[in-house]
Structure formats: C-alpha cells, structure tokens
Design a protein around this motif. Structure first.
Motif: not given
Length: 367
Positions: A190-194
């Motif tokens: 999720f952190s990579t995407w956000i």
C-alpha cells in the motif's frame, strides 16, 4: 458599447448555455464573444475566437479586442495548456480595465484555512495536507476510514476512499466512468502505491463521513447561489445528488442522480427538517460574506452540504464555477433567470458606481 466575453479552455464546452447568455447580452445592447485564453495574441492583444451574430443566432469566428467584461468558465487541470492559460488569466485579472464577474477561489486547503478561522469551523471536516505514506498510515490507524482529495481537484476527480481492514487496506475510487476497488494485503504494498500517487499531485486527507441515505447511497445537498443585478446574493435552487450504493461520491460526473430537496425532506421528522433548514439558511447567509472578505469578489457559488443520520451538518465543498444541472433538473422554471443573471450583473459592474471595485478588493488572485 460593452463587450461580454466568455472564457473557457475548450471552445465546445457549454455551448447551449453560452448561446442563451449571448441572446440576453444582445437584448441588453452588448456584444458577446467567447474565447480561449491561449488564443490572445501577446503582441496585439487581440483574440481569435467567436462572436455571436444576432441576425442568425450563430457564433462566427472572428478576431476582436479583449472584452471589458469576462465570465470565467475555465476548469484547469495538470496539463501544459492549463498551466499556460493560468498565467494568461492572471495577467487579465490584474488589468484595471477589465471586470471579471467572479475572481474564483483558491485551492481547497487555502479555502479550508480561511473557513477554519471563521464561525463556520464546526461545520468543516478536519483536513490536513498529506505528503507521504507514513502520514497516511498514521491517520488511517487513528480513523480506520479516510478520504483523500486533490488539493486542486474538482468534479469529484481523483478522490480515494481508504479503509483499514485488519492487515489489509481497501481502496475505492472512480475513474473513466468506472468504480474501481483495490485491496492491498500488507502495508508495504500500500505504501508503495500511495507514495506514487502523492508524488503526482498534492492531496488532502479527511476522516470519512458516513453521509448516506436510506438506500445506502452517498448523497449531498447542492445549492446554487448567484448575485442579483444589485450585487445581493440569491439562492437559485437546491437539490439532492445521490451516488451508487457501493460508491463514495454523489457527483453527477461519477454517475450520480438528482432528486428534489422537497422529496428528500418528506422522510424526515418535522423537528429534524426544521433544524436542518435553519442551519442551512444560516450557512448560506455567512459563507459568501466570509469568502468575499478574504478573497476577490465572486459572482456564483455551488455549495455542497452533507447531512449525517443524526442531523449533523457538514460543508463538503464550495465551488466558484458551479454547474446548473441540479437547479435546472429540480426547478426548470429557473432557466431564464440563470441565463440572464451574468448579463444583468455585468451591467452593474460596468456602471460608474462600481468602477472602484477592484481597487477596494486588491487581494490575492484566485482560481
């Protein structure tokens, strides 16, 4: 003779509305034209655009001087053309020989900061600028459900709903006429995407407000305000925008539908509807004066009001370039008033009494 200019980024946008305005302009003894800011010649200051021909009720391509009254209907994006036009419009707004019907509002966070310092702050969802995934995760851990909104967004574009579901994180958004769902199995993915999302444009974060109707559809109340010829604000109409049951937006661009405010209030108790209408009336009285005290003068406002099931009232958004679809759908008799309003107010602006308008309102230019 005054020339009424309608300014857009796309020469084919809102043509039916602009033609109706042009007919009213002719009736008031004005020339009406429409143009794109980037079509202003930087040397001659003449514009290649379209002039309304009253003998045929058609638009004809022509070259003409910059009009002395401008109705700004530009909706800016992140593209190169938008950025080019913003600089041109800034130059136009600084000229003392040109009147704009309305000078627009700043981005959502600047607007929030002004309203937060007013007596409207209890009606505002808590709002923060978000810069990276660590900030998002911190807020998500506290709130469990969040909404991300572009700082410069409009028409519901680029809004994301985030929900913490144990070890996974769910995401909803609307893009290209589709409701999109994502699920990330762990925080790292999720952190990579956000972080990639946040690197492209500025975002705000707000707690998710469960503003849904009895059919579990997200909904809000859209209210259209405009200035009368004398400069006083008047409500033109209000209606209910409802979205899909599984969606996060009530925006019409996201597939929402319109119903009347009167029909919606039938399902409420007399006590609750009395409270809601009193609160809304108070907000409509305060919002325009607070905004015009902080920013340059305005002509029209689209105000989106959320109502929770317990009757809590929220100011969701304020738009200085609103559409008219909700008002025309719920009250089609208002069409003639809406078509005349820009011309009648422009006549007031160009009168000798109002020639000092910009001098007394020399604040930061906004969009």
């Amino acid at each position: 003779m005054d020339t009424f200019g309608i300014m857009t980024l796309n020469e084919n946008s809102e043509l039916e509305y602009f033609t109706e305005i042009a007919i009213q302009a002719v009736a008031q003894g004005m020339i009406c034209c429409r143009f794109i800011p980037s079509n202003i010649n930087p040397f001659s200051h003449r514009i290649t655009g379209y002039v309304f021909d009253p003998t045929t009720n058609q638009w004809k391509q022509d070259i003409f001087p910059i009009p002395n009254v401008i109705y700004d209907r530009c909706f800016y994006g992140e593209d190169v053309h938008s950025k080019q036009c913003i600089s041109i419009v800034t130059w136009l707004k600084e000229r003392q020989d040109i009147f704009f019907l309305g000078y627009g509002l700043p981005n959502k966070f600047e607007l929030y900061n002004v309203l937060k310092l007013s007596n409207l702050h209890p009606y505002l969802p808590p709002t923060k600028i978000i810069s990276d995934s660590n900030m998002v995760m911190k807020e998500l851990t506290l709130q469990e459900r969040l909404v991300l909104k572009p700082i410069n967004g409009s028409q519901g574009n680029g809004i994301f709903y985030l929900e913490l579901k144990g070890p996974s994180i769910g995401v909803k958004t609307f893009n290209r006429n589709q409701h999109i769902h994502k699920s990330f199995s762990d925080e790292k993915k999720f952190s990579t995407w956000i972080d990639l999302l946040l690197s492209k444009k500025g975002y705000l974060v707000q707690p998710y407000l469960e503003l849904i109707n009895e059919r579990m559809e997200p909904f809000d109340i859209r209210i259209l305000l405009q200035k009368e010829f004398d400069g006083n604000w008047a409500e033109r109409g209000r209606g209910i925008r409802s979205g899909h049951p599984d969606g996060i937006l009530s925006n019409l661009s996201a597939g929402g539908h319109i119903s009347s405010f009167e029909k919606w209030r039938e399902n409420l108790s007399p006590k609750l509807i009395g409270f809601i209408e009193t609160e809304i009336s108070d907000l409509l009285l305060k919002i325009p004066s607070i905004l015009e005290e902080a920013f340059l003068p305005l002509f029209e406002l689209g105000i989106d009001i959320g109502v929770s099931r317990n009757g809590s009232i929220w100011i969701l958004d304020i738009n200085s370039k609103p559409g008219r679809k909700v008002s025309l759908t719920t009250n089609p008799e208002i069409k003639d008033v809406l078509n005349k309003a820009p011309i009648l107010y422009s006549k007031t602006l160009t009168s000798s009494v109002n020639n000092e308008r910009k001098r007394y309102n020399a604040k930061t230019l906004s969009y």
